[in-house]
Design an enzyme around this catalytic site. Structure first.
Site, mmCIF file in Angstrom:
data_model
loop_
_atom_site.group_PDB
_atom_site.id
_atom_site.type_symbol
_atom_site.label_atom_id
_atom_site.label_comp_id
_atom_site.label_asym_id
_atom_site.label_seq_id
_atom_site.Cartn_x
_atom_site.Cartn_y
_atom_site.Cartn_z
ATOM 1 N N ASP A 270 24.459 67.545 106.089
ATOM 2 C CA ASP A 270 25.081 67.765 104.794
ATOM 3 C C ASP A 270 24.368 68.872 104.011
ATOM 4 O OD1 ASP A 270 25.843 67.442 102.028
ATOM 5 O OD2 ASP A 270 26.497 65.417 102.502
ATOM 6 N N SER B 205 29.758 68.620 101.479
ATOM 7 C CA SER B 205 30.024 67.214 101.732
ATOM 8 C C SER B 205 31.498 66.896 101.470
ATOM 9 C CB SER B 205 29.071 66.361 100.900
ATOM 10 O OG SER B 205 28.988 65.055 101.406
#
Length: 257
Positions: free
Chosen positions: A155, A38
């Site tokens: 993610d 992320s």
């Protein structure tokens, strides 16, 4: 002696990584391997590409707030524009690095994502750096997934939000993990976005805890009180990263002797 750093996910909280990496630079700590999820993947990717950490900080802090916000609720994600991450990708493009491939980076780099089709972790170790950053920052339900080959990627925090284990598996001697998430919240979520992100972080807690055992040094900036998408707290996150890195840097240095 190879030093690797694992930069965890945390949206705006993840900008603490800038402060941590500034302190590493000040103390001339070499980074032989970077892996991130992320926001950690975004910041780590820029550093691995050779962009100076102070330049990244200046770029983020000088970007007007209105350019970081996208308020439309769209079909495939609340924030399909993915503004804060797009701003970081824009820096790569401005530096003429938009076509850079991971295998050509100055520092070995990996970005963690998850394939929604097979339910597996997918780690970018080659191909487009920009694509890898887009994939690793695609928080489910918040940002649009990324299509790559036969995969639909989101993610990496879904399965591995603090990939210190992957650094250890890569043969790194000294593993530093930067954890920017909070274990427990004091207040209930106040809006839909906060509900989604809170649920998401709860799902990743056990894996994040488990991965800490692979780290020789854990740096935890005090940013748990900051909402993950509060763009008004960017400077505060960076400063928190600096403070905690200063507190921990002697541990890193001692492992290099």
């Amino acid at each position: 002696m190879k030093v690797g750093i694992s930069l965890g996910g945390g949206a705006i909280r993840g900008l603490s990584h800038i402060g941590v990496l500034k302190v590493f630079k000040q103390h001339q700590i070499p980074l032989d391997f970077i892996i991130g999820t992320s926001m950690g993947g975004a910041i780590g990717g820029l550093v691995a590409a050779g962009i100076d950490i102070e330049e990244i900080e200046e770029f983020v802090l000088s970007t007007p707030s209105y350019r970081l916000i996208d308020i439309g609720i769209l079909k495939r994600g609340i924030f399909a524009g993915n503004k804060i991450y797009s701003i970081l990708i824009q820096l790569l493009e401005q530096k003429g690095l938009g076509d850079l491939k991971i295998e050509d980076l100055k520092i070995p780099f990996r970005a963690v994502s998850v394939d929604l089709i097979k339910g597996n972790i997918f780690v970018f170790d080659k191909d487009s750096l920009v694509l890898a950053i887009r994939a690793t920052t695609s928080v489910p339900g918040v940002f649009s997934p990324v299509h790559y080959k036969d995969m639909v990627l989101v993610d990496g925090g879904v399965l591995n939000n603090l990939p210190a284990d992957l650094l250890r598996a890569a043969g790194v001697d000294v593993v530093v993990a930067v954890d920017v998430e909070k274990e427990h919240e004091e207040q209930e979520p106040s809006n839909l976005l906060e509900v989604i992100y809170r649920a998401y972080t709860i799902m990743t807690t056990e894996q994040r805890r488990a991965n800490l055992k692979y780290a020789d040094v854990v740096i935890r900036p005090e940013v748990g009180h900051i909402f993950a998408f509060d763009i008004g707290k960017i400077r505060e996150c960076i400063e928190a990263g600096e403070r905690e890195a200063h507190n921990k840097i002697h541990e890193v240095i001692s492992l290099l002797k």
